[in-house]
Design a protein around this motif. Structure first.
Motif, PDB file in Angstrom:
ATOM      1  N   SER A  29       1.273  -1.339   0.584  1.00 24.83           N
ATOM      2  CA  SER A  29       0.243  -0.006  -0.179  1.00 24.83           C
ATOM      3  C   SER A  29       1.017   1.001  -0.065  1.00 24.83           C
ATOM      4  O   SER A  29       1.295   1.281   0.500  1.00 24.83           O
ATOM      5  CB  SER A  29      -0.724  -0.039   1.942  1.00 24.83           C
ATOM      6  N   LEU A  30       1.211   2.255  -0.744  1.00 24.16           N
ATOM      7  CA  LEU A  30       1.759   3.650  -1.535  1.00 24.16           C
ATOM      8  C   LEU A  30       0.806   3.989  -1.241  1.00 24.16           C
ATOM      9  O   LEU A  30      -0.813   5.164  -2.772  1.00 24.16           O
ATOM     10  CB  LEU A  30       2.067   3.144  -2.536  1.00 24.16           C
ATOM     11  N   PRO A  31       0.991   5.414  -0.409  1.00 25.76           N
ATOM     12  CA  PRO A  31      -0.292   6.366  -0.660  1.00 25.76           C
ATOM     13  C   PRO A  31       0.493   7.168  -2.335  1.00 25.76           C
ATOM     14  O   PRO A  31       1.180   7.143  -3.384  1.00 25.76           O
ATOM     15  CB  PRO A  31       0.928   7.425   0.883  1.00 25.76           C
ATOM     16  N   ALA A  32      -0.901   8.089  -2.284  1.00 22.49           N
ATOM     17  CA  ALA A  32      -0.714   9.223  -3.377  1.00 22.49           C
ATOM     18  C   ALA A  32       0.477   9.690  -3.710  1.00 22.49           C
ATOM     19  O   ALA A  32       0.966  10.188  -2.454  1.00 22.49           O
ATOM     20  CB  ALA A  32      -2.073  10.038  -3.036  1.00 22.49           C
ATOM     21  N   GLY A  33       0.573   9.952  -4.848  1.00 25.98           N
ATOM     22  CA  GLY A  33       2.175  10.362  -5.504  1.00 25.98           C
ATOM     23  C   GLY A  33       3.123  10.053  -5.517  1.00 25.98           C
ATOM     24  O   GLY A  33       4.054  10.003  -5.705  1.00 25.98           O
ATOM     25  N   SER A  34       2.994   8.266  -5.218  1.00 30.29           N
ATOM     26  CA  SER A  34       4.262   7.889  -4.743  1.00 30.29           C
ATOM     27  C   SER A  34       4.588   6.351  -6.453  1.00 30.29           C
ATOM     28  O   SER A  34       6.175   7.276  -6.610  1.00 30.29           O
ATOM     29  CB  SER A  34       3.568   6.393  -3.772  1.00 30.29           C
ATOM     30  N   LEU A  60      -3.453   0.178  -9.575  1.00 30.11           N
ATOM     31  CA  LEU A  60      -2.841   1.497  -9.871  1.00 30.11           C
ATOM     32  C   LEU A  60      -3.629   2.916 -10.009  1.00 30.11           C
ATOM     33  O   LEU A  60      -4.666   2.417 -10.903  1.00 30.11           O
ATOM     34  CB  LEU A  60      -1.507   1.043 -10.829  1.00 30.11           C
ATOM     35  N   GLU A  61      -3.508   3.690  -8.883  1.00 31.88           N
ATOM     36  CA  GLU A  61      -4.764   4.853  -9.032  1.00 31.88           C
ATOM     37  C   GLU A  61      -3.295   5.610  -9.850  1.00 31.88           C
ATOM     38  O   GLU A  61      -2.533   6.181  -9.914  1.00 31.88           O
ATOM     39  CB  GLU A  61      -5.037   5.552  -8.049  1.00 31.88           C
ATOM     40  N   ILE A  62      -4.637   6.989 -10.846  1.00 34.21           N
ATOM     41  CA  ILE A  62      -4.214   7.936 -11.101  1.00 34.21           C
ATOM     42  C   ILE A  62      -3.302   8.878 -10.743  1.00 34.21           C
ATOM     43  O   ILE A  62      -2.382   9.816 -11.092  1.00 34.21           O
ATOM     44  CB  ILE A  62      -5.155   8.592 -12.184  1.00 34.21           C
ATOM     45  N   ASP A  63      -3.610   8.533  -9.506  1.00 33.84           N
ATOM     46  CA  ASP A  63      -2.720  10.135  -8.365  1.00 33.84           C
ATOM     47  C   ASP A  63      -1.599   8.831  -7.901  1.00 33.84           C
ATOM     48  O   ASP A  63      -0.982   9.499  -7.052  1.00 33.84           O
ATOM     49  CB  ASP A  63      -3.673  10.603  -7.149  1.00 33.84           C
ATOM     50  N   GLY A  64      -1.383   7.899  -8.649  1.00 34.29           N
ATOM     51  CA  GLY A  64       0.052   7.528  -8.201  1.00 34.29           C
ATOM     52  C   GLY A  64      -0.295   6.719  -6.699  1.00 34.29           C
ATOM     53  O   GLY A  64       1.257   6.269  -6.386  1.00 34.29           O
ATOM     54  N   SER A  65      -1.052   6.237  -6.049  1.00 30.83           N
ATOM     55  CA  SER A  65      -1.310   5.103  -5.466  1.00 30.83           C
ATOM     56  C   SER A  65      -0.946   4.178  -5.600  1.00 30.83           C
ATOM     57  O   SER A  65      -2.422   4.140  -6.755  1.00 30.83           O
ATOM     58  CB  SER A  65      -2.629   6.191  -4.093  1.00 30.83           C
ATOM     59  N   VAL A  66      -1.481   3.514  -4.588  1.00 37.01           N
ATOM     60  CA  VAL A  66      -1.453   1.625  -5.216  1.00 37.01           C
ATOM     61  C   VAL A  66      -1.848   0.817  -3.839  1.00 37.01           C
ATOM     62  O   VAL A  66      -1.308   1.218  -2.600  1.00 37.01           O
ATOM     63  CB  VAL A  66      -0.554   1.186  -5.839  1.00 37.01           C
ATOM     64  N   ALA A  67      -2.672  -0.480  -4.142  1.00 34.99           N
ATOM     65  CA  ALA A  67      -3.313  -1.118  -3.013  1.00 34.99           C
ATOM     66  C   ALA A  67      -3.494  -1.901  -3.660  1.00 34.99           C
ATOM     67  O   ALA A  67      -4.194  -2.748  -4.183  1.00 34.99           O
ATOM     68  CB  ALA A  67      -4.143  -0.166  -1.997  1.00 34.99           C
ATOM     69  N   TRP A 106      16.155  12.389   0.767  1.00 33.32           N
ATOM     70  CA  TRP A 106      15.861  10.896   0.264  1.00 33.32           C
ATOM     71  C   TRP A 106      14.157  11.038   1.087  1.00 33.32           C
ATOM     72  O   TRP A 106      14.205  12.027   1.692  1.00 33.32           O
ATOM     73  CB  TRP A 106      16.884   9.988   1.191  1.00 33.32           C
ATOM     74  N   GLU A 107      13.642  10.227   0.754  1.00 33.96           N
ATOM     75  CA  GLU A 107      12.426  10.577   1.508  1.00 33.96           C
ATOM     76  C   GLU A 107      11.791   8.746   1.831  1.00 33.96           C
ATOM     77  O   GLU A 107      12.038   7.741   0.932  1.00 33.96           O
ATOM     78  CB  GLU A 107      11.495  10.921   0.662  1.00 33.96           C
ATOM     79  N   VAL A 108      10.929   8.834   2.984  1.00 33.48           N
ATOM     80  CA  VAL A 108      10.485   8.181   3.319  1.00 33.48           C
ATOM     81  C   VAL A 108       9.523   7.602   3.326  1.00 33.48           C
ATOM     82  O   VAL A 108       8.780   9.122   3.762  1.00 33.48           O
ATOM     83  CB  VAL A 108      11.349   7.569   5.099  1.00 33.48           C
ATOM     84  N   HIS A 109       8.559   7.107   2.976  1.00 30.59           N
ATOM     85  CA  HIS A 109       6.916   6.544   3.042  1.00 30.59           C
ATOM     86  C   HIS A 109       6.868   6.264   4.553  1.00 30.59           C
ATOM     87  O   HIS A 109       6.260   5.422   4.869  1.00 30.59           O
ATOM     88  CB  HIS A 109       6.430   6.172   1.754  1.00 30.59           C
ATOM     89  N   GLU A 110       6.071   7.132   5.063  1.00 31.74           N
ATOM     90  CA  GLU A 110       5.686   7.232   6.470  1.00 31.74           C
ATOM     91  C   GLU A 110       3.963   6.591   6.488  1.00 31.74           C
ATOM     92  O   GLU A 110       4.153   5.048   7.417  1.00 31.74           O
ATOM     93  CB  GLU A 110       5.251   8.419   7.609  1.00 31.74           C
ATOM     94  N   GLY A 111       3.466   6.390   5.609  1.00 36.41           N
ATOM     95  CA  GLY A 111       2.285   5.942   5.198  1.00 36.41           C
ATOM     96  C   GLY A 111       2.145   4.405   4.751  1.00 36.41           C
ATOM     97  O   GLY A 111       0.795   4.016   4.170  1.00 36.41           O
ATOM     98  N   TYR A 112       3.046   4.161   4.079  1.00 35.10           N
ATOM     99  CA  TYR A 112       3.431   2.934   3.572  1.00 35.10           C
ATOM    100  C   TYR A 112       2.962   1.632   4.125  1.00 35.10           C
ATOM    101  O   TYR A 112       4.063   1.508   5.360  1.00 35.10           O
ATOM    102  CB  TYR A 112       4.356   2.996   2.161  1.00 35.10           C
ATOM    103  N   ASP A 113       2.665   0.375   4.360  1.00 35.02           N
ATOM    104  CA  ASP A 113       2.044  -0.336   5.077  1.00 35.02           C
ATOM    105  C   ASP A 113       2.461  -1.965   4.140  1.00 35.02           C
ATOM    106  O   ASP A 113       2.361  -1.820   3.303  1.00 35.02           O
ATOM    107  CB  ASP A 113       0.662  -0.696   4.798  1.00 35.02           C
ATOM    108  N   VAL A 114       3.555  -2.753   4.533  1.00 34.01           N
ATOM    109  CA  VAL A 114       3.320  -3.730   4.054  1.00 34.01           C
ATOM    110  C   VAL A 114       3.569  -5.197   5.189  1.00 34.01           C
ATOM    111  O   VAL A 114       4.706  -5.293   5.078  1.00 34.01           O
ATOM    112  CB  VAL A 114       5.257  -4.070   3.342  1.00 34.01           C
ATOM    113  N   SER A 115       2.676  -5.445   4.753  1.00 29.95           N
ATOM    114  CA  SER A 115       2.183  -6.075   6.244  1.00 29.95           C
ATOM    115  C   SER A 115       0.971  -6.986   5.801  1.00 29.95           C
ATOM    116  O   SER A 115       0.510  -7.390   4.828  1.00 29.95           O
ATOM    117  CB  SER A 115       1.239  -4.510   7.641  1.00 29.95           C
TER     118      SER A 115
END
Length: 117
Positions: A29-34, A60-67, A106-115
């Motif tokens: 799960s990656l947030p919008a803009g990923s 994949l969503e048009i905003d660059g997010s995916v779940a 560098w940026e860390v995706h804090e809202g991303y979930d690989v669980s």
């Protein structure tokens, strides 16, 4: 899919490619803009891998997010029965994130979930 169209990197050069991975039963799960563009996908284990790009593109969503849940049924079948598999997605950064990479930060995706949840 429109969100999967190849992008030209800023300033000429090459685009930063990022890879994420999750195991069967987990979720990516990656947030919008990923994600700017998917550059490759593989699903399997050991020497048995398939290309599930068309299934990942559906998530994949048009905003660059995916779940997407890493699941045989969702990814087109079981390429290696009885073996735990992983899904690997390689992608370029979405334009919203690329400025950070272009500036050498560098940026860390804090809202991303690989669980597994």
């Amino acid at each position: 899919c429109a969100a999967c169209a190849p992008e030209r990197p800023r300033g000429g050069g090459t685009s930063l490619i990022v890879m994420t991975e999750a195991w069967e039963g987990e979720a990516i799960s990656l947030p919008a803009g990923s994600i700017g563009a998917i550059t490759g996908c593989s699903y399997g284990s050991g020497s048995v891998w398939v290309d599930p790009t068309r299934y990942v593109e559906k998530a994949l969503e048009i905003d660059g997010s995916v779940a997407i849940r890493v699941d045989n049924e969702l990814l087109g079948g079981d390429p290696a029965p009885g073996v735990k598999k992983s899904l690997r997605i390689s992608y370029t950064l979405h334009e919203d994130r690329r400025a950070i990479a272009d500036d050498g930060l560098w940026e860390v995706h804090e809202g991303y979930d690989v669980s597994g949840g």
